[in-house]
Design a protein around this motif. Structure first.
Motif, PDB file in Angstrom:
ATOM      1  N   PRO A  43       0.777  -1.247   0.147  1.00 36.19           N
ATOM      2  CA  PRO A  43      -0.055  -0.012   0.099  1.00 36.19           C
ATOM      3  C   PRO A  43       1.003   1.241  -0.102  1.00 36.19           C
ATOM      4  O   PRO A  43       0.343   2.109  -0.361  1.00 36.19           O
ATOM      5  CB  PRO A  43      -0.746  -0.029   1.382  1.00 36.19           C
ATOM      6  CG  PRO A  43      -0.553  -1.400   1.881  1.00 36.19           C
ATOM      7  CD  PRO A  43       0.605  -2.046   1.142  1.00 36.19           C
ATOM      8  N   PHE A  46       1.546   2.179  -3.845  1.00 37.04           N
ATOM      9  CA  PHE A  46       0.515   2.348  -4.726  1.00 37.04           C
ATOM     10  C   PHE A  46       0.361   3.630  -5.262  1.00 37.04           C
ATOM     11  O   PHE A  46       0.402   4.603  -4.539  1.00 37.04           O
ATOM     12  CB  PHE A  46      -0.827   1.722  -4.045  1.00 37.04           C
ATOM     13  CG  PHE A  46      -1.908   1.741  -4.745  1.00 37.04           C
ATOM     14  CD1 PHE A  46      -2.121   0.677  -5.695  1.00 37.04           C
ATOM     15  CD2 PHE A  46      -2.883   2.921  -4.678  1.00 37.04           C
ATOM     16  CE1 PHE A  46      -3.142   0.674  -6.455  1.00 37.04           C
ATOM     17  CE2 PHE A  46      -4.002   2.696  -5.471  1.00 37.04           C
ATOM     18  CZ  PHE A  46      -4.145   1.589  -6.644  1.00 37.04           C
ATOM     19  N   LEU A  62      -8.055   5.481  -0.891  1.00 42.68           N
ATOM     20  CA  LEU A  62      -7.730   4.110  -0.613  1.00 42.68           C
ATOM     21  C   LEU A  62      -8.696   3.260   0.174  1.00 42.68           C
ATOM     22  O   LEU A  62      -8.916   2.054   0.100  1.00 42.68           O
ATOM     23  CB  LEU A  62      -6.296   3.801   0.147  1.00 42.68           C
ATOM     24  CG  LEU A  62      -5.013   3.984  -0.748  1.00 42.68           C
ATOM     25  CD1 LEU A  62      -3.736   4.130   0.125  1.00 42.68           C
ATOM     26  CD2 LEU A  62      -4.975   2.956  -1.577  1.00 42.68           C
ATOM     27  N   LEU A  66      -9.401   0.163  -1.735  1.00 42.74           N
ATOM     28  CA  LEU A  66      -8.712  -0.790  -1.287  1.00 42.74           C
ATOM     29  C   LEU A  66      -9.253  -2.353  -1.207  1.00 42.74           C
ATOM     30  O   LEU A  66      -8.736  -3.370  -1.683  1.00 42.74           O
ATOM     31  CB  LEU A  66      -8.117  -0.591   0.095  1.00 42.74           C
ATOM     32  CG  LEU A  66      -7.039  -1.406   0.377  1.00 42.74           C
ATOM     33  CD1 LEU A  66      -5.794  -1.395  -0.575  1.00 42.74           C
ATOM     34  CD2 LEU A  66      -6.597  -1.412   1.626  1.00 42.74           C
ATOM     35  N   GLU A  94       0.120  -8.586   2.149  1.00 44.08           N
ATOM     36  CA  GLU A  94       0.424  -7.241   2.046  1.00 44.08           C
ATOM     37  C   GLU A  94       2.031  -7.034   2.706  1.00 44.08           C
ATOM     38  O   GLU A  94       2.222  -7.380   3.869  1.00 44.08           O
ATOM     39  CB  GLU A  94      -0.550  -6.213   2.770  1.00 44.08           C
ATOM     40  CG  GLU A  94      -1.811  -6.381   2.147  1.00 44.08           C
ATOM     41  CD  GLU A  94      -2.858  -5.481   2.638  1.00 44.08           C
ATOM     42  OE1 GLU A  94      -2.619  -4.512   3.531  1.00 44.08           O
ATOM     43  OE2 GLU A  94      -4.090  -5.639   2.223  1.00 44.08           O
TER      44      GLU A  94
END
Length: 149
Positions: A43, A46, A62, A66, A94
């Motif tokens: 993340p 991103f 997000l 997400l 992640e």
């Protein structure tokens, strides 16, 4: 000839990953190897689609999107599983991609990691870094990187 029995295929769903998928399919067919497919979502790296800019509220975007991105990634991973001749496992993780790929390969006892490489250059390479380069340097098993055509 080395017989690869446990393959970890790392994907970011890029064109390079599509080329690497073909290679993973071949190794699966030739060696009868088990295949684990992993996608690592970072993340912090991103980039939202346009028209978002640095002045846009990325956190709101997000938060709204997400879960959609995660589900799309998981669905794509399941779809890739249909390409193989043996049962495969998919992993959605992640974190920092290079570190997570290397750690998963060690955890699974992988003989080979197959992944695409974007071939970034210049400032983009300097700031973003190279996941493939990190994996090649840190992995304790063989690593096969595939360039897009």
């Amino acid at each position: 000839m080395v017989a690869y029995r446990k393959i970890l295929f790392a994907t970011d769903f890029s064109p390079a990953s599509e080329q690497a998928l073909e290679m993973a399919e071949t190794f699966n067919r030739v060696f009868g190897a088990t295949v684990d497919i992993v996608h690592v979502f970072d993340p912090t790296a991103f980039k939202p689609p346009k028209p978002y800019s640095l002045t846009s509220n990325l956190a709101d975007w997000l938060e709204k999107n997400l879960s959609k991105l995660q589900e799309r990634s998981k669905s794509s991973l399941r779809g890739m599983g249909t390409h193989f001749h043996t049962e495969i496992r998919t992993h959605y993780i992640e974190g920092k991609p290079g570190r997570r790929i290397v750690a998963l390969a060690q955890e699974l006892g992988s003989d080979l990691i197959i992944m695409g490489t974007c071939r970034r250059t210049g400032l983009d390479h300097f700031f973003v870094g190279s996941v493939a380069r990190f994996v090649r340097r840190e992995a304790t098993c063989a690593v096969l990187t595939v360039r897009p055509k």
